[in-house]
Design an enzyme around this catalytic site. Structure first.
Site, PDB file in Angstrom:
ATOM      1  N   GLU A  46       0.826  -1.207   0.000  1.00 30.02           N
ATOM      2  CA  GLU A  46       0.000   0.000   0.000  1.00 30.02           C
ATOM      3  C   GLU A  46       0.861   1.258   0.000  1.00 30.02           C
ATOM      4  O   GLU A  46       0.549   2.245  -0.671  1.00 30.02           O
ATOM      5  CB  GLU A  46      -0.918   0.007   1.228  1.00 30.02           C
ATOM      6  CG  GLU A  46      -1.972  -1.081   1.239  1.00 30.02           C
ATOM      7  CD  GLU A  46      -1.508  -2.361   1.927  1.00 30.02           C
ATOM      8  OE1 GLU A  46      -2.351  -3.113   2.414  1.00 30.02           O
ATOM      9  OE2 GLU A  46      -0.267  -2.600   1.981  1.00 30.02           O
ATOM     10  N   ARG A  51       3.445   5.902  -2.766  1.00 29.26           N
ATOM     11  CA  ARG A  51       4.636   6.680  -3.095  1.00 29.26           C
ATOM     12  C   ARG A  51       4.845   6.746  -4.609  1.00 29.26           C
ATOM     13  O   ARG A  51       5.305   7.769  -5.143  1.00 29.26           O
ATOM     14  CB  ARG A  51       5.868   6.106  -2.393  1.00 29.26           C
ATOM     15  CG  ARG A  51       5.788   6.188  -0.883  1.00 29.26           C
ATOM     16  CD  ARG A  51       7.055   5.684  -0.201  1.00 29.26           C
ATOM     17  NE  ARG A  51       8.130   6.657  -0.249  1.00 29.26           N
ATOM     18  CZ  ARG A  51       8.289   7.651   0.620  1.00 29.26           C
ATOM     19  NH1 ARG A  51       7.419   7.813   1.595  1.00 29.26           N
ATOM     20  NH2 ARG A  51       9.306   8.482   0.504  1.00 29.26           N
ATOM     21  N   CYS A  99      -2.670  -4.110   6.614  1.00 29.95           N
ATOM     22  CA  CYS A  99      -2.156  -4.643   7.870  1.00 29.95           C
ATOM     23  C   CYS A  99      -2.579  -3.759   9.032  1.00 29.95           C
ATOM     24  O   CYS A  99      -2.902  -2.585   8.876  1.00 29.95           O
ATOM     25  CB  CYS A  99      -0.644  -4.772   7.811  1.00 29.95           C
ATOM     26  SG  CYS A  99       0.237  -3.201   7.775  1.00 29.95           S
ATOM     27  N   LYS A 399       8.859  20.757   4.424  1.00 27.35           N
ATOM     28  CA  LYS A 399       7.677  20.147   5.042  1.00 27.35           C
ATOM     29  C   LYS A 399       7.045  21.106   6.049  1.00 27.35           C
ATOM     30  O   LYS A 399       5.823  21.282   6.078  1.00 27.35           O
ATOM     31  CB  LYS A 399       8.073  18.838   5.747  1.00 27.35           C
ATOM     32  CG  LYS A 399       8.282  17.660   4.816  1.00 27.35           C
ATOM     33  CD  LYS A 399       8.801  16.451   5.574  1.00 27.35           C
ATOM     34  CE  LYS A 399       7.761  15.884   6.520  1.00 27.35           C
ATOM     35  NZ  LYS A 399       6.690  15.155   5.816  1.00 27.35           N
TER      36      LYS A 399
END
Length: 431
Positions: A46, A51, A99, A399
Site C-alpha cells: 500500500e 509513493r 495490515c 515540510k
C-alpha cells in the site's frame, strides 16, 4: 405537450487509468533508518503504491509548470496552486485487507475459506501481516502437550492383567472441519505503539485490542512504520499527497474508493479501521476535510496471495514465506519501474551503498529531489505563497513550510492519534 421518458437512455463513459502499482511486505528496523533519506523505510504494498502515485503527481505538476498539459490538474483561483480537473478521482485497490486494525477480522468457517497448515518454520522467522496467522499456529502448537486418540483399527498395548474385553473403546477423531469452532480473529503481526494499551492476548477473539495504533514488525527489531490501516486512516484526513505536494495544491487529494480483493474481510472492521477512528476530527484548515472513502469488496483474488500459495503448496517444497523484494511501477515517462530489497535498489553491491546508485526512486531524498526540480521549473511569479520569501533548504524546512498541512496534522494527532510516533528530526535534515 406530453413527454414520455420511458425510453430515455443516457450513455456516458468513464476513462480509467492505472497510475501506480506496488507489491511488498517488508520494513526496515529503526536502527537502519538513514539521516540522508536514502533508505526506503516501509515497503508494504500500500505504501509502495502511494509513493509511486506521488511520483506520478510530481511529474504531472512538472509538466504544467513547464508550460505543458496535465491529465489530472487545472489551475485554481489561488496563485501558484492547482486543483483536480472536474470528474477526476482516485481509486485505491488492495488485494488484501491493510495490515493492522483492518486485518483483525473474525474467522469464518474453515470450509468456506480453506487454509491448509504449513510448516511455520523457526521461532525467529520474520513476521508480516500476511503471516499473522502463522504466528498464531506457532502459539497454539506451544500451548502444552497434545493428546492423540487412537483411531479404530489401530493396535494398542494392554497393561498386564487387562483383558481385551476390559479395554475401553476408543472413538475415532472427528474430522477437523466438523469440530465446533471457538470464535477467533485473524492475527496481525503489527504491534501496538509504545506508550499505549497493549493487546490482551486472550485466547480466541480477545487476542487483539481493536482500534489501536500499531507499528509494523521489522527484520528482528522494532520499526517506526505505522500499519497500513493507520496510514490509510491518516490519508483520509490529510490526503495522500503529503506535505510537499500540498504547497502546490488548493485542496488535499483523497481516495474516493478503497476496494479490497477476495480475502478474509469484514466491512465493519474496515470501517472502524479506516473511517470511524477519525470521523470526529474538526477545526481543519481550508482545503482539508474528513473524507473517508467508499469501502467496497471485490471477488477478484490475487493468484499469488498467501492463501492461494498455501493451497498449491506441497510437502517437501520448503517453507512458504513472503518475497523480500518490493516492486513499484508508476505512469511516468522515465524509469517507471523500481525494484528494492532491504530499503535499497535491488541488486546493489556493498561498495555502492550510500551512493545514488543504491537509492530507490521512492525514497525520501529522491522524491525531494523531484520536488525541488518542480520548484526550479516554476516561474518565480507563479510560486505558491508558502514557497516565497522563506529560507528553505532542508527536507524538513519544506515540510514545515506547508503551514496548512501542518495545522491539519496537528488537529489529527491531537484529536484522533495522540500516540502517533513522531519522526526523529535528525532523519529529516537532509538536502
Amino acid at each position: 405537450m406530453n413527454l414520455n421518458f420511458n425510453n430515455l437512455y443516457i450513455f456516458f463513459t468513464v476513462k480509467k487509468e492505472i497510475v501506480s502499482l506496488g507489491t511488498g511486505t517488508k520494513c526496515i528496523g529503526q536502527t537502519h533508518m538513514s539521516p540522508e533519506g536514502d533508505v526506503l523505510n516501509d515497503s508494504h504494498a500500500e505504501v509502495i503504491a502511494r509513493r509511486g502515485c506521488v511520483r506520478y503527481l510530481l511529474q504531472q505538476l512538472l509538466r504544467v509548470a513547464s508550460g505543458g498539459d496535465s491529465s489530472v490538474f487545472c489551475p485554481s483561483d489561488e496563485r501558484g496552486k492547482w486543483r483536480l480537473k472536474p470528474g477526476v478521482s482516485f481509486l485505491f485497490f488492495t488485494s488484501h485487507t491493510p495490515c493492522g486494525d483492518a486485518s483483525i477480522v473474525p474467522m469464518t468457517d474453515s470450509r468456506s475459506e480453506p487454509r491448509p497448515p504449513v510448516d511455520p518454520g523457526p521461532q525467529g522467522s520474520e513476521e508480516t501481516d500476511a503471516g499473522g496467522d502463522l504466528k498464531r499456529k506457532r502459539e497454539e502448537a506451544s500451548n502444552g502437550p497434545s493428546t492423540k486418540l487412537l483411531r479404530l483399527g489401530e493396535t494398542r498395548t494392554l497393561e498386564r492383567g487387562q483383558s481385551p474385553a476390559a479395554e475401553t473403546p476408543v472413538e475415532p477423531e472427528p474430522e477437523p472441519e466438523l469440530c465446533p469452532r471457538v470464535p477467533d480473529v485473524h492475527r496481525t503481526g503489527a504491534r501496538c505503539v509504545p506508550g499505549g494499551p497493549d493487546d490482551p492476548l486472550r485466547p480466541g477473539a480477545g487476542y487483539h485490542g481493536a482500534g489501536l495504533l500499531r507499528v509494523k514488525p521489522g527484520r528482528g527489531e522494532p520499526t517506526l512504520s505505522l500499519s497500513c490501516s493507520d496510514k490509510l486512516a491518516r490519508w483520509a484526513v490529510l490526503g495522500f499527497q503529503g506535505a510537499l505536494l500540498s504547497h502546490y495544491l488548493q485542496e488535499a487529494l483523497y481516495f474516493s474508493v478503497v476496494v479490497t480483493g477476495k480475502c478474509p474481510y469484514s466491512g465493519d472492521v474496515m470501517h472502524r479501521a479506516l473511517s470511524s477512528r477519525c470521523s470526529h476530527v474538526s477545526d481543519l484548515p481550508a482545503g482539508f476535510s474528513v473524507s473517508p472513502p467508499l469501502l467496497l469488496r471485490s471477488d477478484l483474488e490475487f493468484p499469488l496471495s498467501q492463501a492461494q500459495t498455501e493451497l498449491r503448496h506441497r510437502a517437501g517444497q520448503g517453507r512458504v514465506s513472503p518475497c523480500g523484494a518490493a516492486i513499484s511501477w508508476c505512469n511516468v515517462p522515465e524509469q517507471p519501474l523500481d525494484v528494492t530489497a532491504n530499503g535499497y535498489k535491488h541488486g546493489v553491491t556493498k561498495k555502492n551503498l550510500g551512493t545514488v546508485k543504491a537509492r530507490s526512486l521512492l525514497c525520501k531524498v529522491e522524491l525531494f529531489r523531484c520536488f525541488l526540480s518542480l520548484v526550479s521549473a516554476t516561474d518565480p511569479s507563479a510560486l505558491p505563497d508558502s514557497l516565497r520569501g522563506a529560507d528553505l533548504q532542508t527536507y524538513w524546512d519544506y515540510k514545515r513550510a506547508a503551514h496548512s498541512y501542518q495545522r491539519a496534522l496537528q488537529q489529527l494527532l491531537l484529536q484522533a492519534f495522540p500516540l502517533w510516533p513522531r519522526s526523529d528530526r535528525r532523519l529529516l535534515m537532509f538536502r
